[in-house]
Design a protein around this motif. Structure first.
Motif, short mmCIF file in Angstrom:
data_model
loop_
_atom_site.label_atom_id
_atom_site.label_comp_id
_atom_site.label_asym_id
_atom_site.label_seq_id
_atom_site.Cartn_x
_atom_site.Cartn_y
_atom_site.Cartn_z
N ASP A 17 0.84 -1.19 0.00
CA ASP A 17 0.00 0.00 0.00
C ASP A 17 0.88 1.25 0.00
O ASP A 17 1.78 1.38 0.81
N ARG A 18 0.60 2.14 -0.91
CA ARG A 18 1.37 3.38 -1.00
C ARG A 18 0.84 4.40 0.00
O ARG A 18 -0.36 4.45 0.28
N PRO A 19 1.72 5.27 0.46
CA PRO A 19 1.28 6.36 1.34
C PRO A 19 0.39 7.34 0.58
O PRO A 19 0.47 7.46 -0.64
N ASP A 20 -0.42 8.04 1.31
CA ASP A 20 -1.27 9.08 0.75
C ASP A 20 -0.41 10.21 0.21
O ASP A 20 0.59 10.60 0.83
N LYS A 21 -0.77 10.74 -0.95
CA LYS A 21 0.01 11.81 -1.58
C LYS A 21 0.13 13.03 -0.66
O LYS A 21 1.19 13.64 -0.57
N ALA A 22 -0.94 13.37 0.02
CA ALA A 22 -0.92 14.53 0.92
C ALA A 22 0.06 14.29 2.07
O ALA A 22 0.77 15.22 2.49
N ASP A 23 0.13 13.05 2.58
CA ASP A 23 1.10 12.73 3.65
C ASP A 23 2.53 12.83 3.13
O ASP A 23 3.42 13.30 3.85
N MET A 24 2.75 12.40 1.90
CA MET A 24 4.08 12.49 1.30
C MET A 24 4.51 13.96 1.19
O MET A 24 5.63 14.32 1.56
N GLU A 25 3.62 14.79 0.71
CA GLU A 25 3.92 16.21 0.54
C GLU A 25 4.12 16.90 1.88
O GLU A 25 5.01 17.74 2.03
N ARG A 26 3.32 16.54 2.87
CA ARG A 26 3.44 17.13 4.21
C ARG A 26 4.77 16.73 4.84
O ARG A 26 5.47 17.56 5.44
N ALA A 27 5.15 15.45 4.70
CA ALA A 27 6.44 15.00 5.23
C ALA A 27 7.58 15.76 4.56
O ALA A 27 8.52 16.20 5.23
N ALA A 28 7.50 15.94 3.25
CA ALA A 28 8.54 16.68 2.53
C ALA A 28 8.64 18.11 3.03
O ALA A 28 9.74 18.64 3.24
N THR A 29 7.50 18.74 3.26
CA THR A 29 7.49 20.12 3.77
C THR A 29 8.12 20.20 5.15
O THR A 29 8.96 21.07 5.42
N LEU A 30 7.74 19.28 6.04
CA LEU A 30 8.30 19.28 7.40
C LEU A 30 9.80 19.01 7.39
O LEU A 30 10.56 19.64 8.16
N LEU A 31 10.25 18.11 6.54
CA LEU A 31 11.68 17.83 6.43
C LEU A 31 12.44 19.04 5.91
O LEU A 31 13.51 19.38 6.40
N GLN A 32 11.86 19.71 4.91
CA GLN A 32 12.50 20.91 4.38
C GLN A 32 12.55 22.02 5.43
O GLN A 32 13.57 22.68 5.59
N GLU A 33 11.48 22.18 6.17
CA GLU A 33 11.45 23.18 7.25
C GLU A 33 12.46 22.85 8.35
O GLU A 33 12.88 23.74 9.08
N SER A 34 12.84 21.58 8.46
CA SER A 34 13.80 21.16 9.48
C SER A 34 15.24 21.27 8.99
O SER A 34 16.16 20.85 9.68
N GLY A 35 15.42 21.79 7.79
CA GLY A 35 16.77 22.04 7.29
C GLY A 35 17.30 21.07 6.26
O GLY A 35 18.43 21.20 5.80
N PHE A 36 16.49 20.11 5.84
CA PHE A 36 16.92 19.16 4.81
C PHE A 36 16.64 19.71 3.43
O PHE A 36 15.68 20.46 3.23
N LYS A 37 17.46 19.31 2.47
CA LYS A 37 17.18 19.59 1.07
C LYS A 37 16.37 18.41 0.57
O LYS A 37 16.79 17.26 0.68
N VAL A 38 15.18 18.67 0.02
CA VAL A 38 14.35 17.62 -0.52
C VAL A 38 14.68 17.48 -2.00
O VAL A 38 14.52 18.43 -2.77
N HIS A 39 15.15 16.29 -2.38
CA HIS A 39 15.49 16.04 -3.77
C HIS A 39 14.29 15.54 -4.57
O HIS A 39 14.12 15.91 -5.73
#
Length: 103
Positions: A17-39
């Protein structure tokens, strides 16, 4: 600096089962806000880059000895991120192939 894929939890516990697209995007946003570069946002996770301190501080993962690869359970300090992600994977660095292949 380390590059890793952070796996986002699926809505159900089924392995395929794949994760929900909105959860993927939210995780990416939170990681970017935490200082990571999202590739990239992939089918099952988010590919990120950051220094060892960011991995330790944000995800609770020690990447200092990851030259042979690493798969570890994430222990995020951020409550919402801990709900969204479960695993951090750093692939082993590729080895060069020094033999010429005739085609």
């Amino acid at each position: 600096m380390a590059i890793a894929t952070v796996r986002v939890r699926a809505a159900t516990n089924a392995d395929d089962d794949r994760p929900d697209k909105a959860d993927m995007e939210r995780a990416a946003t939170l990681l970017q806000e935490s200082g990571f570069k999202v590739h990239r946002i992939g089918r099952f996770g988010v590919n990120i880059e950051g220094d060892a301190g960011a991995f330790q501080r944000t995800l609770g993962v020690d990447v200092s000895k990851s030259e042979n690869g690493l798969v570890e359970t994430a222990r995020p300090s951020h409550h919402e991120l801990s709900r969204l992600i479960d695993t951090v994977e750093i692939a082993q660095a590729p080895t060069g192939f020094d033999k010429t292949i005739d085609v």
